[in-house]
Design an enzyme around this catalytic site. Structure first.
Site, short mmCIF file in Angstrom:
data_model
loop_
_atom_site.label_atom_id
_atom_site.label_comp_id
_atom_site.label_asym_id
_atom_site.label_seq_id
_atom_site.Cartn_x
_atom_site.Cartn_y
_atom_site.Cartn_z
N ARG A 1 0.85 -1.20 0.00
CA ARG A 1 0.00 0.00 0.00
C ARG A 1 0.88 1.25 0.00
O ARG A 1 0.62 2.22 -0.69
CB ARG A 1 -0.90 -0.01 1.24
CG ARG A 1 -2.05 -0.99 1.13
CD ARG A 1 -3.11 -0.72 2.18
NE ARG A 1 -2.76 -1.28 3.46
CZ ARG A 1 -3.36 -2.34 4.01
NH1 ARG A 1 -4.33 -2.96 3.38
NH2 ARG A 1 -2.99 -2.77 5.19
N PHE B 1 -11.31 -4.67 -5.46
CA PHE B 1 -11.29 -5.53 -4.26
C PHE B 1 -10.73 -4.69 -3.09
O PHE B 1 -9.78 -5.09 -2.42
CB PHE B 1 -10.43 -6.80 -4.45
CG PHE B 1 -10.79 -7.60 -5.66
CD1 PHE B 1 -11.86 -8.49 -5.64
CD2 PHE B 1 -10.05 -7.48 -6.84
CE1 PHE B 1 -12.19 -9.24 -6.76
CE2 PHE B 1 -10.38 -8.23 -7.97
CZ PHE B 1 -11.44 -9.12 -7.94
N ASP C 1 -15.73 -2.92 -4.43
CA ASP C 1 -15.77 -4.19 -3.73
C ASP C 1 -17.20 -4.70 -3.81
O ASP C 1 -18.14 -3.91 -3.82
CB ASP C 1 -15.37 -4.00 -2.25
CG ASP C 1 -14.98 -5.32 -1.58
OD1 ASP C 1 -13.78 -5.53 -1.34
OD2 ASP C 1 -15.89 -6.13 -1.29
N SER C 2 -17.36 -6.03 -3.87
CA SER C 2 -18.73 -6.54 -3.98
C SER C 2 -19.49 -6.42 -2.66
O SER C 2 -20.71 -6.52 -2.64
CB SER C 2 -18.70 -8.00 -4.44
OG SER C 2 -17.93 -8.76 -3.54
N ASP D 1 -6.48 -6.89 -6.01
CA ASP D 1 -6.11 -7.65 -4.81
C ASP D 1 -7.27 -8.58 -4.41
O ASP D 1 -7.92 -8.37 -3.39
CB ASP D 1 -5.76 -6.68 -3.67
CG ASP D 1 -5.26 -7.41 -2.43
OD1 ASP D 1 -4.79 -8.56 -2.56
OD2 ASP D 1 -5.35 -6.83 -1.32
N CYS E 1 -3.14 -14.05 -3.04
CA CYS E 1 -2.83 -14.44 -1.66
C CYS E 1 -3.11 -15.92 -1.45
O CYS E 1 -3.26 -16.38 -0.33
CB CYS E 1 -3.59 -13.58 -0.66
SG CYS E 1 -5.37 -13.66 -0.85
N1 SAH Z 1 -7.10 -4.86 -0.88
C1 SAH Z 1 -7.72 -5.04 0.41
C2 SAH Z 1 -8.00 -6.51 0.76
C3 SAH Z 1 -8.83 -7.25 -0.26
S1 SAH Z 1 -9.63 -8.67 0.37
C4 SAH Z 1 -6.88 -4.35 1.49
O1 SAH Z 1 -5.82 -3.77 1.18
O2 SAH Z 1 -7.28 -4.36 2.65
C5 SAH Z 1 -10.62 -9.18 -0.96
C6 SAH Z 1 -11.91 -8.39 -1.15
O3 SAH Z 1 -12.52 -8.84 -2.36
C7 SAH Z 1 -12.98 -8.58 -0.07
O4 SAH Z 1 -13.27 -7.34 0.52
C8 SAH Z 1 -14.21 -9.12 -0.83
O5 SAH Z 1 -15.44 -8.55 -0.38
C9 SAH Z 1 -13.95 -8.70 -2.25
N2 SAH Z 1 -14.57 -9.50 -3.32
C10 SAH Z 1 -14.74 -10.85 -3.37
N3 SAH Z 1 -15.29 -11.21 -4.55
C11 SAH Z 1 -15.49 -10.07 -5.27
C12 SAH Z 1 -16.01 -9.80 -6.57
N4 SAH Z 1 -16.45 -10.78 -7.37
N5 SAH Z 1 -16.03 -8.51 -7.00
C13 SAH Z 1 -15.60 -7.51 -6.20
N6 SAH Z 1 -15.10 -7.73 -4.96
C14 SAH Z 1 -15.04 -8.98 -4.48
#
Ligand code: SAH
Length: 396
Positions: A215, A231, A253-254, A300, A340
């Protein structure tokens, strides 16, 4: 000390333990000696000639024992406290404990701290504890006392968040809740930026501390760019990009709840800043309409593969996602892309990004290769612990 059960391995199956790998697979077990084994027990692992190899927690599953010591020693309060202290010292050595601009870090990272089955994240006075084995769950009071002793005044509360992390069908019913103190202070600091951490309701322990350095890196790539943080979860990458001087930042984010927290977090750091917008939407749906809109994209996603059997499908999923971002990004754009999934190797990840680029018809070059920070140490004998992979690529 109560007599321990002993688990005898088949001939030749001691090799990985001789190399200090901390897992015993159930297929390696020849038989059990001593008292009846119950999930969560501390068990001695012996080779086929009944020579001592290791001590660990017994689990019913494909991994039968997760090893926490290769010495035949007494396992008591001071044993666990010593481990927590070692973990704390490592964070101190890496500069995290005394960093005034950061008070959120991972204090215990399972195998990486020789404490398999235990994860502890520290957020500004609160330790959020996640147990992944019955053995660790059964010693939660011991762990709690050890944390109090090691952290002293820096510890206000301990929240146990093991409801969803125990092995399937384990004979315990963990309930999330405080096991020491209580805290309503849910704002932590990372590199001088504020984050609301919802350990009671959020995903995992409430925040993804593992992306701290990545980040921070975004900040240096963001100036005058139009950024998509896909995400976004609690919005981490977004406000680093804002601090780095991005033109616009869009967080997607979803999860509606994630978007709410993202908005709150942006407000905490950049009140009223019009550069930021956030959308609760599916990644593919959103990215279909973003041709030429962004010149810095962060991907991510959650772990697509949690198990070795689904690696192939997961790689396809990652490829599709990366190809979509690479199709849409402006020329001269920068993509930060991550996986991850523990079961996907660095090489597989890199090959996937290259084939995604080929599919999108874009020329890309790797600028930087990213991984997890020092508070997620990798035991050299347990390479599986290196789970976070990332690439920064430049797109012509
Ligand atoms: N980048 C973030 C962590 C991401 S965790 C950070 O720095 O803190 C992964 C995320 O993806 C979760 O919040 C989850 O809600 C989201 N997610 C899962 N499937 C998804 C989709 N199909 N479209 C959008 N977001 C999604």
């Amino acid at each position: 000390m109560a007599e321990r059960s002993q688990l005898v391995l088949k001939q030749g199956k001691e090799q990985s333990l001789n190399r200090y790998h901390p897992w015993v697979f159930s297929g390696a077990v020849k038989g059990v000696k001593g008292p009846e084994l119950i999930e969560g027990d501390i068990v001695e692992v012996l080779d086929s000639e009944e020579k001592f190899l290791a001590l660990g927690h017994y689990i019913i599953g494909s991994i039968a024992v997760r090893v926490f010591s290769f010495k035949n020693e007494t396992i008591d309060q001071s044993f666990w406290q010593n481990k927590i202290e070692q973990a704390y010292n490592l964070r101190k050595a890496s500069g995290l404990v005394d960093d005034e601009s950061t008070n959120a870090y991972r204090l215990v990272h399972g195998e990486g701290d020789y404490l398999p089955g235990l994860i502890i994240d520290y957020y500004n006075g609160t330790a959020v504890v996640q147990m992944h084995t019955v053995g660790m769950y059964l010693i939660r009071d011991t762990i709690s006392k050890a944390l109090q002793a090691v952290l002293g005044d820096d510890l206000v509360s301990i929240f146990n968040k093991s409801e969803g992390t125990m092995p399937y069908k384990a004979d315990v019913e963990p309930v999330n809740g405080y096991i020491f103190g209580k805290s309503s202070e849910k704002v932590a600091l990372e590199n001088g930026l504020k984050f609301k951490v919802d350990w009671e309701r959020g995903q995992k322990t409430g925040f993804f501390v593992d992306q701290r350095e990545n980040r921070s890196l975004i900040e240096h790539y963001s100036k005058n760019r139009d950024v998509l943080n896909m995400f976004c979860y609690t919005g981490g990458f977004s406000f680093y990009a804002m601090r780095g001087g991005a033109n616009t930042v869009h967080s997607v984010d979803s999860s509606e709840r994630a978007i709410e927290i993202t908005k709150d977090n942006v407000e905490l750091n950049f009140p009223g800043d019009k550069r930021h917008e956030a959308y609760a939407m599916d990644a593919f749906k959103y990215m279909n309409k973003t041709k030429g809109k962004y010149d810095l994209i962060i991907l991510d996603p959650p772990a697509f593969a949690k198990h070795i059997n689904v690696v192939k499908n997961a790689l396809q999923g990652y490829r599709r996602l990366n190809a979509k971002a690479l199709e849409q990004i402006r020329s001269g754009g920068i993509l930060f892309t991550f996986s991850c999934s523990q079961v996907i190797s660095k090489e597989q990840f890199r090959t996937m990004v290259f084939s995604a680029a080929a599919r999108a018809g874009r020329k890309v070059r790797i600028l930087q290769q990213l991984t997890q920070p020092a508070d997620h140490p990798v035991d050299i004998y347990h390479p599986e612990g290196e789970y976070l992979k990332g690439l920064v690529v430049y797109v012509e």
